[in-house]
Design a protein around this motif. Structure first.
Motif, PDB file in Angstrom:
ATOM      1  N   ALA A 151       3.082   0.210   1.003  1.00 18.13           N
ATOM      2  CA  ALA A 151       2.587   0.507  -0.346  1.00 18.13           C
ATOM      3  C   ALA A 151       3.655   1.236  -1.155  1.00 18.13           C
ATOM      4  CB  ALA A 151       1.309   1.332  -0.269  1.00 18.13           C
ATOM      5  N   VAL A 152       4.312   2.193  -0.533  1.00 15.63           N
ATOM      6  CA  VAL A 152       5.369   2.924  -1.225  1.00 15.63           C
ATOM      7  C   VAL A 152       6.529   1.987  -1.556  1.00 15.63           C
ATOM      8  CG1 VAL A 152       7.091   4.744  -0.984  1.00 15.63           C
ATOM      9  CG2 VAL A 152       4.742   5.144  -0.244  1.00 15.63           C
ATOM     10  N   SER A 153       6.862   1.083  -0.638  1.00 15.02           N
ATOM     11  CA  SER A 153       7.948   0.131  -0.882  1.00 15.02           C
ATOM     12  C   SER A 153       7.638  -0.768  -2.072  1.00 15.02           C
ATOM     13  CB  SER A 153       8.196  -0.719   0.370  1.00 15.02           C
ATOM     14  OG  SER A 153       8.590   0.098   1.465  1.00 15.02           O
ATOM     15  N   VAL A 154       6.384  -1.242  -2.157  1.00  8.80           N
ATOM     16  CA  VAL A 154       5.971  -2.074  -3.290  1.00  8.80           C
ATOM     17  C   VAL A 154       6.042  -1.274  -4.585  1.00  8.80           C
ATOM     18  CG1 VAL A 154       4.006  -3.276  -4.351  1.00  8.80           C
ATOM     19  CG2 VAL A 154       4.526  -3.625  -1.930  1.00  8.80           C
ATOM     20  N   GLY A 155       5.617  -0.021  -4.518  1.00  3.04           N
ATOM     21  CA  GLY A 155       5.685   0.824  -5.705  1.00  3.04           C
ATOM     22  C   GLY A 155       7.110   1.013  -6.197  1.00  3.04           C
ATOM     23  N   ILE A 156       8.037   1.161  -5.271  1.00  2.20           N
ATOM     24  CA  ILE A 156       9.447   1.314  -5.642  1.00  2.20           C
ATOM     25  C   ILE A 156       9.979   0.023  -6.249  1.00  2.20           C
ATOM     26  CG2 ILE A 156      11.763   1.666  -4.714  1.00  2.20           C
ATOM     27  CD1 ILE A 156      10.526   3.593  -2.670  1.00  2.20           C
ATOM     28  N   GLU A 157       9.664  -1.119  -5.627  1.00  5.52           N
ATOM     29  CA  GLU A 157      10.142  -2.413  -6.121  1.00  5.52           C
ATOM     30  C   GLU A 157       9.600  -2.725  -7.510  1.00  5.52           C
ATOM     31  OE1 GLU A 157       8.926  -5.139  -3.151  1.00  5.52           O
ATOM     32  OE2 GLU A 157      10.288  -4.354  -1.612  1.00  5.52           O
ATOM     33  N   GLN A 158       8.351  -2.381  -7.742  1.00  3.40           N
ATOM     34  CA  GLN A 158       7.724  -2.677  -9.033  1.00  3.40           C
ATOM     35  C   GLN A 158       7.965  -1.592 -10.078  1.00  3.40           C
ATOM     36  OE1 GLN A 158       3.563  -3.548  -8.538  1.00  3.40           O
ATOM     37  NE2 GLN A 158       3.926  -5.354  -7.271  1.00  3.40           N
ATOM     38  N   GLU A 159       8.686  -0.551  -9.679  1.00  5.09           N
ATOM     39  CA  GLU A 159       8.959   0.568 -10.578  1.00  5.09           C
ATOM     40  C   GLU A 159       7.670   1.157 -11.148  1.00  5.09           C
ATOM     41  OE1 GLU A 159      11.775  -0.664 -13.510  1.00  5.09           O
ATOM     42  OE2 GLU A 159      13.402  -0.889 -12.053  1.00  5.09           O
ATOM     43  N   ALA A 160       6.692   1.306 -10.274  1.00  4.12           N
ATOM     44  CA  ALA A 160       5.417   1.903 -10.674  1.00  4.12           C
ATOM     45  C   ALA A 160       5.602   3.400 -10.904  1.00  4.12           C
ATOM     46  CB  ALA A 160       4.362   1.661  -9.596  1.00  4.12           C
ATOM     47  N   ASP A 161       4.646   3.979 -11.625  1.00  6.65           N
ATOM     48  CA  ASP A 161       4.704   5.416 -11.873  1.00  6.65           C
ATOM     49  C   ASP A 161       4.168   6.221 -10.701  1.00  6.65           C
ATOM     50  OD1 ASP A 161       5.750   5.393 -14.577  1.00  6.65           O
ATOM     51  OD2 ASP A 161       3.826   4.553 -15.175  1.00  6.65           O
ATOM     52  N   VAL A 162       3.143   5.700 -10.036  1.00  6.54           N
ATOM     53  CA  VAL A 162       2.508   6.467  -8.966  1.00  6.54           C
ATOM     54  C   VAL A 162       1.918   5.524  -7.919  1.00  6.54           C
ATOM     55  CG1 VAL A 162       0.355   6.623 -10.274  1.00  6.54           C
ATOM     56  CG2 VAL A 162       0.777   8.251  -8.443  1.00  6.54           C
ATOM     57  N   VAL A 163       1.980   5.942  -6.667  1.00  8.96           N
ATOM     58  CA  VAL A 163       1.352   5.244  -5.546  1.00  8.96           C
ATOM     59  C   VAL A 163       0.277   6.167  -4.979  1.00  8.96           C
ATOM     60  CG1 VAL A 163       1.670   4.189  -3.281  1.00  8.96           C
ATOM     61  CG2 VAL A 163       3.467   3.973  -5.006  1.00  8.96           C
ATOM     62  N   ILE A 164      -0.951   5.671  -4.920  1.00 10.70           N
ATOM     63  CA  ILE A 164      -2.069   6.451  -4.371  1.00 10.70           C
ATOM     64  C   ILE A 164      -2.445   5.844  -3.024  1.00 10.70           C
ATOM     65  CG2 ILE A 164      -4.419   7.261  -4.732  1.00 10.70           C
ATOM     66  CD1 ILE A 164      -4.004   6.803  -7.726  1.00 10.70           C
ATOM     67  N   ILE A 165      -2.408   6.643  -1.980  1.00 13.73           N
ATOM     68  CA  ILE A 165      -2.663   6.148  -0.628  1.00 13.73           C
ATOM     69  C   ILE A 165      -3.982   6.708  -0.117  1.00 13.73           C
ATOM     70  CG2 ILE A 165      -1.815   6.053   1.747  1.00 13.73           C
ATOM     71  CD1 ILE A 165       1.012   6.390   0.622  1.00 13.73           C
ATOM     72  N   ASP A 166      -4.895   5.805   0.197  1.00 13.69           N
ATOM     73  CA  ASP A 166      -6.188   6.185   0.778  1.00 13.69           C
ATOM     74  C   ASP A 166      -6.062   6.185   2.298  1.00 13.69           C
ATOM     75  OD1 ASP A 166      -8.885   6.738   1.103  1.00 13.69           O
ATOM     76  OD2 ASP A 166      -9.459   4.625   1.048  1.00 13.69           O
ATOM     77  N   THR A 167      -6.497   7.248   2.947  1.00 12.64           N
ATOM     78  CA  THR A 167      -6.423   7.326   4.402  1.00 12.64           C
ATOM     79  C   THR A 167      -7.827   7.290   4.989  1.00 12.64           C
ATOM     80  OG1 THR A 167      -6.457   9.749   4.398  1.00 12.64           O
ATOM     81  CG2 THR A 167      -4.303   8.678   4.299  1.00 12.64           C
ATOM     82  N   ALA A 168      -7.902   7.023   6.285  1.00 11.63           N
ATOM     83  CA  ALA A 168      -9.202   6.957   6.944  1.00 11.63           C
ATOM     84  C   ALA A 168      -9.845   8.334   6.979  1.00 11.63           C
ATOM     85  CB  ALA A 168      -9.042   6.419   8.371  1.00 11.63           C
ATOM     86  N   GLY A 169     -11.164   8.372   6.823  1.00 10.99           N
ATOM     87  CA  GLY A 169     -11.886   9.633   6.913  1.00 10.99           C
ATOM     88  C   GLY A 169     -11.809  10.168   8.322  1.00 10.99           C
ATOM     89  N   ARG A 170     -11.289  11.346   8.455  1.00 12.45           N
ATOM     90  CA  ARG A 170     -11.069  11.894   9.788  1.00 12.45           C
ATOM     91  C   ARG A 170     -11.916  13.139  10.005  1.00 12.45           C
ATOM     92  NH1 ARG A 170      -7.036   8.783   8.668  1.00 12.45           N
ATOM     93  NH2 ARG A 170      -5.655   7.990  10.267  1.00 12.45           N
TER      94      ARG A 170
END
Length: 393
Positions: free
Chosen positions: A267-286
């Motif tokens: 997800a971060v790699s795609v964000g860098i390639e697309q020059e996005a402003d922000v990457v939001i990562i959802d993680t599993a509920g722990r």
């Protein structure tokens, strides 16, 4: 006599022979003998009939194959309508009435007690009890009671307006924090900001990711979502639906149970390639009591940091869980260095004191609050609006 009979038989046989030949070889209207030679058509299912058109008797007539109906194109799925959410600024002010309805019980009780003509020890004990019941916490509640008692002694006579202003000042002092409440969601060093969303099951973490994406898009930012909750396919589907509604790409794995750290990295790699402003990562509920799952969450953060920095680690807490939420917060803070709190379901509880308690416990600010179930009911936390809503002012 016998010879006569034999002669008749011979004549009959000759006549039959001549007639058979005529039947087997009839002549056409123009006296040209025609014969038909059927050939197999290798290009179609229908046979071809040859007709050379010459007088050789070998004519070929080609019968075209049956016309096949054109293949129907597969149906094109309808494209989702991309929405344009409102900006995040001023959301909490717009939702103030809703917040006041849910929190006013807490404020009204305090105002009623402080407005009594005589404030004895029993009354102060009641005030402390109201604060503790509102999830302010024992230590902060006692500190507030001590401060209020001192102000009452110093100021003497109290009008209703004096009482309200005194309580307002004290609540603001408890809610305010020197830490910044702003979200770090701007690109830096040519890379997108990264927001890691963490929390236990049932707090509304995935929904918060979607709502935050909407708020950021409404502010003019481009967003990439990372579905690193690979243990629930429904979570990835839900996150993708949120993204599609505002035109944000969702990076997910097609394999259930895939490595969450790998998905977050992609997800971060795609964000860098697309020059996005922000990457939001959802993680599993722990569950904060499961060491292996908490260790995995730490791994997600470490793997992402191999690609870029993690700018925000937002811990999503259910405001209705009260003091249990504080125990969760402590463990998460030890694993991933929480930078901010998101309090969900704040509109459905009269225990707004959790804001004070969780900030005091972690030393990090409440940055976002969920004030309803609507897609735009996530708002940046504003202490003044919050306190005024509690007091009904």
């Amino acid at each position: 006599m016998t010879a006569y009979i034999i002669l008749i038989v011979v004549v009959a046989v000759l006549l039959l022979g001549v007639g058979g030949t005529v039947l087997l070889r009839p002549r056409g209207m123009h006296g040209v003998r025609r014969s038909r030679n059927r050939e197999l058509d290798l290009t179609g299912s229908m046979p071809k009939v040859s007709d050379s058109g010459s007088g050789t008797g070998t004519d070929t007539i080609t019968v075209p194959p049956a016309q096949r109906p054109p293949a129907e194109a597969p149906p094109v799925p309808p494209q989702p309508i991309i929405e344009r959410p409102p900006p995040s600024a001023g959301r909490m002010v717009r939702l103030r009435a809703r917040l006041a309805r849910s929190q006013s019980g807490f404020g009204n009780a305090l105002l009623a007690l402080l407005s009594r003509d005589r404030l004895d020890d029993d009354t102060w004990d009641e005030i402390e009890e109201v604060l503790i019941t509102a999830d302010v916490g024992v230590t902060p509640a006692r500190q507030m009671v001590s401060d209020l008692r001192t102000k009452v002694k110093v100021e003497g006579t109290r009008t209703p307006d004096d009482v309200r202003e005194m309580l307002r000042t004290e609540l603001l002092a408890q809610v305010e924090t020197p830490a910044s409440r702003s979200l770090r969601t701007q690109r830096h060093e040519g890379r997108p900001a990264v927001v890691l969303m963490v929390g236990v099951n049932g707090t509304g973490k995935t929904t918060t990711c979607g709502k935050l994406a909407r708020a950021l898009v409404g502010d003019g930012e481009t967003v990439v979502l990372g579905a690193a909750d690979t243990f629930r396919a429904a979570a990835a589907d839900q996150l993708q639906t949120w993204g599609e509604r505002v035109g944000a790409e969702t990076v997910r794995s097609d394999k259930e149970g895939a490595d969450p750290a790998s998905v977050a990295y992609d997800a971060v790699s795609v964000g860098i390639e697309q020059e996005a402003d922000v990457v939001i990562i959802d993680t599993a509920g722990r569950l904060h009591t499961k060491n292996d799952l908490m260790d995995e969450l730490g791994k997600v953060k470490r793997v992402v940091e191999k690609r870029t920095t993690v700018d925000e680690v937002l811990l999503v807490l259910d405001a209705t869980t009260g003091q249990n939420g504080l125990r969760q917060a402590r463990v998460f803070a030890e694993v991933v260095d929480v930078t901010g709190i998101v309090l969900t379901k704040l509109d459905g509880t009269a225990k707004g004191g959790i804001v004070i308690a969780v900030q005091r416990e972690l030393g990090v600010p409440v940055k976002l609050v969920g004030l309803g179930e609507g897609p735009d009911d996530l708002a940046p936390f504003d202490p003044v609006t919050f306190v005024d809503a509690i007091l009904g002012g």
